[in-house]
Design a protein around this motif. Structure first.
Motif, short mmCIF file in Angstrom:
data_model
loop_
_atom_site.label_atom_id
_atom_site.label_comp_id
_atom_site.label_asym_id
_atom_site.label_seq_id
_atom_site.Cartn_x
_atom_site.Cartn_y
_atom_site.Cartn_z
N TYR A 65 -6.65 -2.11 -4.37
CA TYR A 65 -5.46 -1.31 -4.91
C TYR A 65 -5.12 -0.54 -3.48
O TYR A 65 -4.65 0.53 -3.33
N LYS A 114 -2.66 2.18 -2.76
CA LYS A 114 -2.05 2.83 -3.77
C LYS A 114 -2.62 4.31 -3.86
O LYS A 114 -3.50 4.70 -3.42
N LYS A 115 -2.11 5.06 -4.63
CA LYS A 115 -2.70 6.34 -4.81
C LYS A 115 -3.63 6.63 -5.75
O LYS A 115 -3.83 5.77 -6.77
N TYR A 117 -4.83 13.92 -6.43
CA TYR A 117 -3.15 14.20 -6.69
C TYR A 117 -2.62 13.29 -5.06
O TYR A 117 -1.49 12.98 -5.11
N TYR A 138 -4.45 8.62 -8.13
CA TYR A 138 -3.73 8.92 -9.05
C TYR A 138 -3.38 7.82 -10.03
O TYR A 138 -3.45 7.77 -11.09
N ASP A 139 -2.68 6.57 -9.31
CA ASP A 139 -2.32 5.55 -10.17
C ASP A 139 -3.58 4.45 -10.36
O ASP A 139 -3.68 3.63 -11.09
N ALA A 140 -4.64 4.58 -9.17
CA ALA A 140 -5.35 3.40 -9.11
C ALA A 140 -6.80 3.76 -10.05
O ALA A 140 -7.39 2.78 -10.44
#
Ligand code: A2H
Length: 255
Positions: A228, A231-232, A219, A234-236
């Motif tokens: 990436y 990037k978090k 998270y 969570y998103d990657a």
């Protein structure tokens, strides 16, 4: 664990051409021979420092339909053949058998890893009935991996017992790949120190570290390396998994 099957990413850790085990040299190895490692954290592959197998677990080599030769446990081969990895649904042929200890020291090229070559080393807490029985080691973000690496680094007699040369262990350090606010860039070493973990067998503390790093990393973690970067997690996470699969460096596996 939740209901329904768990999805794993199978990272294809490629054995270097000049180091294909004798037992497989009569096979067609032109599509590669891979130790396949089941991971829940494809976004950590940049930080691989070695590959873990258990010295006393029996591993087998099987031919896959279009991924080359896989080395894994029989347990994993049974699952793989029902997930369309082999040419005949529900069937697999054993090309060779290995005790984990026979695989120690093999040089490996691991997908997306910053280290160009990593080595197969012993981990004594690997379970035979989970995943493939092969674990890729990311000591920056897994306290289990960090503890096992520190055990090998600190215990010369452990390296000697399994004929592991110093150069396969001592130069390898955790690589900062994910930043978590409050944990820094090396969350596993951070938790190892915070909980005063003693070894890879420190079961309860390692379970606590695993839970905390997993939730926080997912998270709140931010990637420091690769496509990436910034990037978090969570998103990657899914994007990195999909990139690995698209490049045929990994597959998706369920159990
Ligand atoms: B994970 P779950 Cl960076 N025996 O991959 C012991 N451990 C095994 C295993 C086996 N047979 N098969 C897979 N695993 C490990 C990366 C990672 C992982 C990071 C952080 C946490 C983490 C790099 N090692 O796992 O019981 C593999 O290590 C924390 C749970 O199915 C795999 O993902 O939930 C994870 O445990 C699968 O564990």
């Amino acid at each position: 664990e939740g209901v329904g099957p768990q999805e794993y990413t199978l990272a294809k850790l490629c054995i270097q051409d000049d180091s294909i085990p004798e037992k497989l040299q009569k096979q067609n190895t032109s599509n590669g021979v891979y130790l396949v490692a089941a991971t829940l954290r494809p976004e950590t592959m940049y930080g691989q420092t070695n590959c873990w197998v258990h010295p006393d677990i029996c591993y087998i080599a099987i031919e896959t339909k279009d991924h080359g030769i896989f080395i894994c446990t029989r347990h994993a081969a049974r699952n793989l053949c029902y997930q369309n990895f082999t040419s005949e649904h529900g069937k697999f042929t054993v090309l060779a058998e290995f005790l984990g200890s026979e695989l120690f020291g093999l040089p490996i090229k691991a997908p997306f890893a910053i280290n160009e070559i990593i080595y197969v080393l012993p981990m004594l807490t690997i379970k035979e009935d989970k995943g493939t029985g092969i674990v890729t080691s990311v000591p920056s973000d897994s306290a289990d991996d960090y503890a096992a690496l520190i055990d090998l680094k600190n215990k010369k007699q452990l390296r000697e017992k399994y004929s592991i040369s110093d150069s396969m262990v001592l130069p390898f350090e955790p690589i900062p790949i994910i930043r978590i606010e409050g944990y820094g860039d090396l969350s596993a070493p951070f938790m190892y120190k915070k909980l005063n973990i003693q070894s890879q067998n420190d079961h309860d503390k390692l379970a606590a570290a695993r839970d905390e790093i997993y939730k926080k990393g997912f998270y709140e973690g931010v990637l420091l390396k690769g496509k990436y970067e910034q990037k978090k997690v969570y998103d990657a996470k899914k994007l990195i998994r999909d990139d690995l699969v698209a490049e045929k460096l990994a597959c998706v596996y369920y159990e």
